[in-house]
Design a protein around this motif. Structure first.
Motif, mmCIF file in Angstrom:
data_model
loop_
_atom_site.group_PDB
_atom_site.id
_atom_site.type_symbol
_atom_site.label_atom_id
_atom_site.label_comp_id
_atom_site.label_asym_id
_atom_site.label_seq_id
_atom_site.Cartn_x
_atom_site.Cartn_y
_atom_site.Cartn_z
ATOM 1 N N VAL A 37 30.772 -13.131 19.933
ATOM 2 C CA VAL A 37 29.302 -13.033 19.992
ATOM 3 C C VAL A 37 28.791 -14.406 20.382
ATOM 4 N N ILE A 38 27.908 -14.466 21.364
ATOM 5 C CA ILE A 38 27.354 -15.764 21.761
ATOM 6 C C ILE A 38 25.910 -15.844 21.297
ATOM 7 N N GLY A 39 25.643 -16.827 20.474
ATOM 8 C CA GLY A 39 24.292 -16.999 19.935
ATOM 9 C C GLY A 39 24.260 -16.510 18.492
ATOM 10 N N GLY A 40 23.808 -17.392 17.610
ATOM 11 C CA GLY A 40 23.824 -17.042 16.184
ATOM 12 C C GLY A 40 22.434 -16.938 15.594
ATOM 13 N N GLY A 41 21.440 -16.660 16.450
ATOM 14 C CA GLY A 41 20.079 -16.442 15.932
ATOM 15 C C GLY A 41 20.048 -15.116 15.186
ATOM 16 N N ILE A 72 29.774 -10.226 23.468
ATOM 17 C CA ILE A 72 28.361 -9.831 23.582
ATOM 18 C C ILE A 72 27.530 -11.106 23.546
ATOM 19 N N GLU A 73 26.762 -11.340 24.605
ATOM 20 C CA GLU A 73 25.904 -12.529 24.542
ATOM 21 C C GLU A 73 24.524 -12.155 24.032
ATOM 22 N N ALA A 74 24.025 -13.000 23.147
ATOM 23 C CA ALA A 74 22.673 -12.815 22.613
ATOM 24 C C ALA A 74 21.976 -14.167 22.679
ATOM 25 N N VAL A 75 21.971 -14.751 23.890
ATOM 26 C CA VAL A 75 21.344 -16.068 24.057
ATOM 27 C C VAL A 75 19.904 -15.889 24.528
ATOM 28 N N PHE A 76 19.251 -17.003 24.792
ATOM 29 C CA PHE A 76 17.852 -17.019 25.215
ATOM 30 C C PHE A 76 17.623 -16.065 26.397
ATOM 31 N N GLU A 77 16.488 -15.367 26.370
ATOM 32 C CA GLU A 77 16.211 -14.332 27.376
ATOM 33 C C GLU A 77 15.765 -14.975 28.699
ATOM 34 N N SER A 78 16.739 -15.513 29.437
ATOM 35 C CA SER A 78 16.428 -16.108 30.733
ATOM 36 C C SER A 78 17.574 -15.782 31.674
ATOM 37 N N MET A 79 17.240 -15.335 32.867
ATOM 38 C CA MET A 79 18.271 -14.933 33.828
ATOM 39 C C MET A 79 19.220 -16.092 34.117
ATOM 40 N N ALA A 121 38.701 -7.419 29.493
ATOM 41 C CA ALA A 121 37.727 -7.669 28.415
ATOM 42 C C ALA A 121 36.358 -7.177 28.886
ATOM 43 N N ILE A 122 35.598 -6.621 27.951
ATOM 44 C CA ILE A 122 34.259 -6.133 28.310
ATOM 45 C C ILE A 122 33.260 -7.268 28.087
ATOM 46 N N LEU A 123 32.430 -7.504 29.089
ATOM 47 C CA LEU A 123 31.425 -8.568 28.985
ATOM 48 C C LEU A 123 30.055 -7.902 28.881
ATOM 49 N N ALA A 124 29.407 -8.098 27.745
ATOM 50 C CA ALA A 124 28.162 -7.371 27.498
ATOM 51 C C ALA A 124 26.995 -8.324 27.290
ATOM 52 N N SER A 125 25.833 -7.895 27.773
ATOM 53 C CA SER A 125 24.615 -8.669 27.540
ATOM 54 C C SER A 125 23.703 -7.881 26.617
ATOM 55 N N ASN A 126 23.084 -8.610 25.693
ATOM 56 C CA ASN A 126 22.121 -7.968 24.799
ATOM 57 C C ASN A 126 20.692 -8.145 25.319
ATOM 58 N N THR A 127 20.552 -8.413 26.602
ATOM 59 C CA THR A 127 19.196 -8.599 27.133
ATOM 60 C C THR A 127 18.329 -7.375 26.855
ATOM 61 N N SER A 128 17.024 -7.620 26.643
ATOM 62 C CA SER A 128 16.119 -6.491 26.400
ATOM 63 C C SER A 128 15.397 -6.069 27.670
ATOM 64 N N TYR A 129 15.406 -6.908 28.693
ATOM 65 C CA TYR A 129 14.641 -6.589 29.901
ATOM 66 C C TYR A 129 15.399 -6.855 31.205
ATOM 67 N N LEU A 130 16.282 -7.845 31.189
ATOM 68 C CA LEU A 130 16.787 -8.379 32.462
ATOM 69 C C LEU A 130 17.760 -7.445 33.172
ATOM 70 N N ASN A 131 17.884 -7.663 34.480
ATOM 71 C CA ASN A 131 18.674 -6.783 35.339
ATOM 72 C C ASN A 131 20.180 -7.045 35.168
ATOM 73 N N ILE A 132 20.882 -6.054 34.652
ATOM 74 C CA ILE A 132 22.319 -6.228 34.362
ATOM 75 C C ILE A 132 23.107 -6.384 35.674
#
Ligand code: 3HC
Length: 697
Positions: free
Chosen positions: A297-301, A377-384, A402-413
């Motif tokens: 997991v990337i990002g510990g917020g 799973i990355e959960a870093v700052f919401e910036s492309m 390995a599966i690379l996943a983004s937890n973005t809420s809006y950005l284009n995967i």
């Protein structure tokens, strides 16, 4: 097809087996088979006792829900159970798996009940907008204390075998795992001891004072907030307490039939099936998910820590990456706090907590530690830019497959995946905050995402106890895109005349736990403000942009955390109080824009809110972002607090009629022609006289 109910007679014991996979639901064939077998056994002079049990994984999971809404077919369950109860041969229900609804009612109509230690019992009808309609509300309080019966019936929650034994719901917990053999042995002991029938309806209802009953009613009514079934459950229980058995049974039936006719019942049964259908998508049928045991997991917020907690609770090994030691220590602390919350709620043992913190979880400052991870799973700052940088690095480090996943809420995967040489392994896994609590997981499928990666997203969701929904790529995916649309409509509603407090009251009366403005205050108004400022250059000049939320932020009112937002918050007080300063900001904007405010009823507000939601959802389905209307319903129900008993926006639209929704949109269009454009799919369905549910397959 073999008969769903068969009977064998062995040494004076008639053994009735119900075999209607997967859950032995009481379909018409099961009901008629069951009563015929009971009649035959009772008439057989060589039979000393009857045992009823379920083949396969469970006893009976209740009435066959698929039959609801269709003309009822004989034999009906209530008289069947009464007839079973009246036989002169002692009858034993031998229970394993889950004895639910009509299944538990069948067991209550039997004279004795034994169960495996792993068995669970419940009357979950309330979760389908119903009440137990085959004597459950009348027999249960004759067997267990009334307050406990009220609790089981109005919550629908299950209890285990130990509690059932302590309450007197079952007579014995059988050893081992062979329920058939245990049932026969118990019946033989009954015969040996000369014990006869013990009909539940011959017992008096357990005692309860009128004050206690009134307190139960008051508590249930308060919690029900518009939901009819729990209140009807109490009315049926009051009948059990105050009427002779047969009269109580009649009253229960009337109440059951009333509920059967309601939109709430249709909505909740829609949700039951939709939740089971949401994971059934052609793309992953027969596709094996990839093995996942170690997760990065990337990002510990708040979000990253919540995701890590969820993965740990699902038994996965987690490595969480942060920027520096201090942030890593904070993440460790947050995850620890989340997990101790689970210990406090009894969801996790202290020993398991200790084991997780010692062996399953660690933090790192170096992505190189993800070289062995099956999923990151990355959960870093919401910036492309930030996300693309992260994915480029992961591509260089992670092992093949390995599966690379983004937890973005809006950005284009797709744009994120393009930073890797393995776009087939890239997927969006959009969790909702707090991620270890919220049920929803959007699995966002990009153009090149491989089917087994999609299947892995669904498998992960299931393992975490979440409900996964497939979404295509668009700004905000299914949920946030719809939320943006209705938030804009609500802002327009405020400019047109409603106050934020009117909006919140209307939404809460509609069944949401909190209105939109209270939620915004809780989340922090500055977050949305920053987002709006970022989006401002792209805003279409034709948009009727409501400015009051920005003006409120300019006053330093960021919501609860600053003590003032749309509401004023006082120390020690739970909710906020309305503030004339906010109304003044809104009044000034109306005046500047020449808007004459009009009176709005709660229904006017809800009509606008729902029309915006349904219209955007219709676009989302029309574009294939959501494959079916049910995917939208499940998203809104599990991630956005939409009331379950309304079935989700698409079910709601079908209930009120698509024509009405389209007409509403056309009316609002006169006020704002830019925002209120009818979705092509909605227009098409209205023209064809079809419903959204016709697209659910
Ligand atoms: N009727 C018809 N189908 C049912 C059913 C029921 N009562 N209960 C489950 N099913 C179906 C599901 O739709 C699913 O079908 P699918 O494979 O085609 O998707 C299949 O059985 C397996 O169900 P689950 O995927 O839910 O399996 P789980 O193992 O996760 O859960 C369960 C099993 C705990 C039994 C769960 O299915 C459940 O809670 N079922 C509903 C129980 C219920 O609400 N009973 C009350 C019915 S109303 C009633 O009895 C009225 C009476 O008072 C008159």
């Amino acid at each position: 097809m073999s008969a769903p109910v068969i009977m064998t007679v062995e040494n004076g014991i008639a053994v009735i087996e119900i075999n209607n996979p997967p859950v032995n639901a009481l379909s018409q064939a099961v009901r008629s088979g069951l009563i015929e077998c009971v009649r035959e056994a009772d008439a057989d002079g060589a039979v000393d006792a009857i045992v009823i049990y379920g083949a396969g994984r469970t006893f009976i999971a209740g009435a066959d829900i698929k039959e609801f809404g269709k003309p009822p077919q004989e034999p009906h369950l209530p008289p069947l159970i009464s007839e079973m109860e009246a036989v002169s041969t002692p009858t034993v229900a031998a229970l394993h798996g889950t004895a639910l609804g009509g299944g538990l009612e069948t067991a209550l109509g039997s004279h004795y009940r034994i169960a495996l230690a792993s068995a669970r019992f419940g009357l979950p009808e309330v979760k389908l907008g119903l009440l137990p309609g085959a004597g459950g509300t009348q027999r249960l309080p004759r067997v267990i204390p009334v307050a406990k019966a009220a609790d089981m019936i109005t919550s629908g929650a299950m209890i285990g075998a130990k509690e059932a034994l302590d309450l007197g719901l079952i007579d014995e917990i059988a050893e081992g795992d062979d329920i058939r053999a245990a049932g026969i042995a118990f019946a033989q002991d009954l015969v040996k001891a000369g014990k006869g029938p013990r009909p539940t309806n011959a017992r008096p209802c357990n005692p309860v004072t009128s004050d206690e009953m009134a307190a139960i009613r008051a508590k249930v009514t308060k919690a029900a907030r518009g939901l009819m079934a729990p209140v009807s459950c109490i009315t049926a229980l009051e009948a059990a307490v105050s009427m002779p058995f047969e009269d109580g049974l009649k009253r229960e039936r009337e109440l059951f039939m009333e509920l059967m006719q309601t939109d709430q019942r249709s909505a909740m049964i829609h949700v039951f099936f939709a939740e089971r259908k949401v994971g059934k998508i052609a793309e992953i049928e027969g596709v094996a998910p990839r093995d996942i045991s170690q997760v990065g997991v990337i990002g510990g917020g708040t979000m990253g820590s919540g995701i890590a907690t969820s993965a740990l609770l699902a038994g996965l090994e987690v490595i969480l990456a942060e920027r520096d030691d201090a942030a890593a220590a904070r993440a460790l602390e947050t995850v620890g706090k989340n997990l101790s919350g689970a210990v406090k709620r009894g969801k996790l043992s202290q020993a398991k907590y200790d084991a997780i913190m010692a062996d399953q979880f660690r933090t790192t400052l170096d992505y190189a530690d993800f070289s062995n991870a099956d999923l990151v799973i990355e959960a870093v700052f919401e910036s492309m830019e930030v996300k693309q940088d992260v994915f480029g690095k992961l591509d260089a480090i992670c092992k093949p497959g390995a599966i690379l996943a983004s937890n973005t809420s809006y950005l284009n995967i797709n744009d994120i995946a393009a930073m890797t040489k393995r776009p087939q392994d890239v997927v969006g896994l959009h969790f909702f905050s707090p991620a270890h609590v919220m049920k929803l997981l959007e699995v966002v499928v990009a153009d090149k995402t491989a089917p087994d990666v999609v299947a892995s997203g669904f498998a992960l969701g299931k393992r975490m106890g979440k409900i996964a929904v497939r979404s295509g790529v668009c700004d905000g995916f299914i949920g946030n895109r719809i939320m943006n649309a209705y938030a804009k409509a609500i802002n327009g509603t405020v400019l047109a005349g409603a106050s934020p407090y009117d909006v919140d009251r209307a939404m809460e009366n509609f069944g949401l736990a909190m209105g939109l403005f209270s939620v915004a205050d809780l989340a922090g108004l500055d977050i949305g403000w920053a987002n709006r400022k970022r989006m401002a250059p792209n805003r279409d000049p034709r948009e009727r942009y409501a400015e009051f939320a920005d003006k409120i932020c300019e006053l330093g009112r960021y919501g609860r955390k600053t003590g003032r937002g749309f509401y004023v918050y006082e120390e020690g007080k739970r909710g906020g109080t309305p503030d004339p300063e906010v109304l003044e900001v809104i009044a000034q904007e109306r005046a500047a824009k020449g808007i004459q405010p009009t009176e709005m009823s709660d229904q006017d507000i809800i009509d606008r809110y729902m029309a915006a939601m349904i219209n955007e959802a219709a676009r989302i389905v029309g574009e294939g972002i959501a494959q079916r209307p049910l995917d939208v319903d499940i998203t809104l129900l599990n991630g956005y607090g939409f009331p379950r008993w309304r079935g989700g926006p698409m079910q709601y639209a079908d209930t009120v009629g698509l024509e009405k929704v389209l007409n509403d949109i056309k009316t609002y269009q006169k006020e704002d022609d830019y925002f209120w454009q009818p979705a092509p799919l909605l227009e098409q369905l209205v023209a064809e006289g079809k419903t959204f549910s016709s697209l659910n397959g």
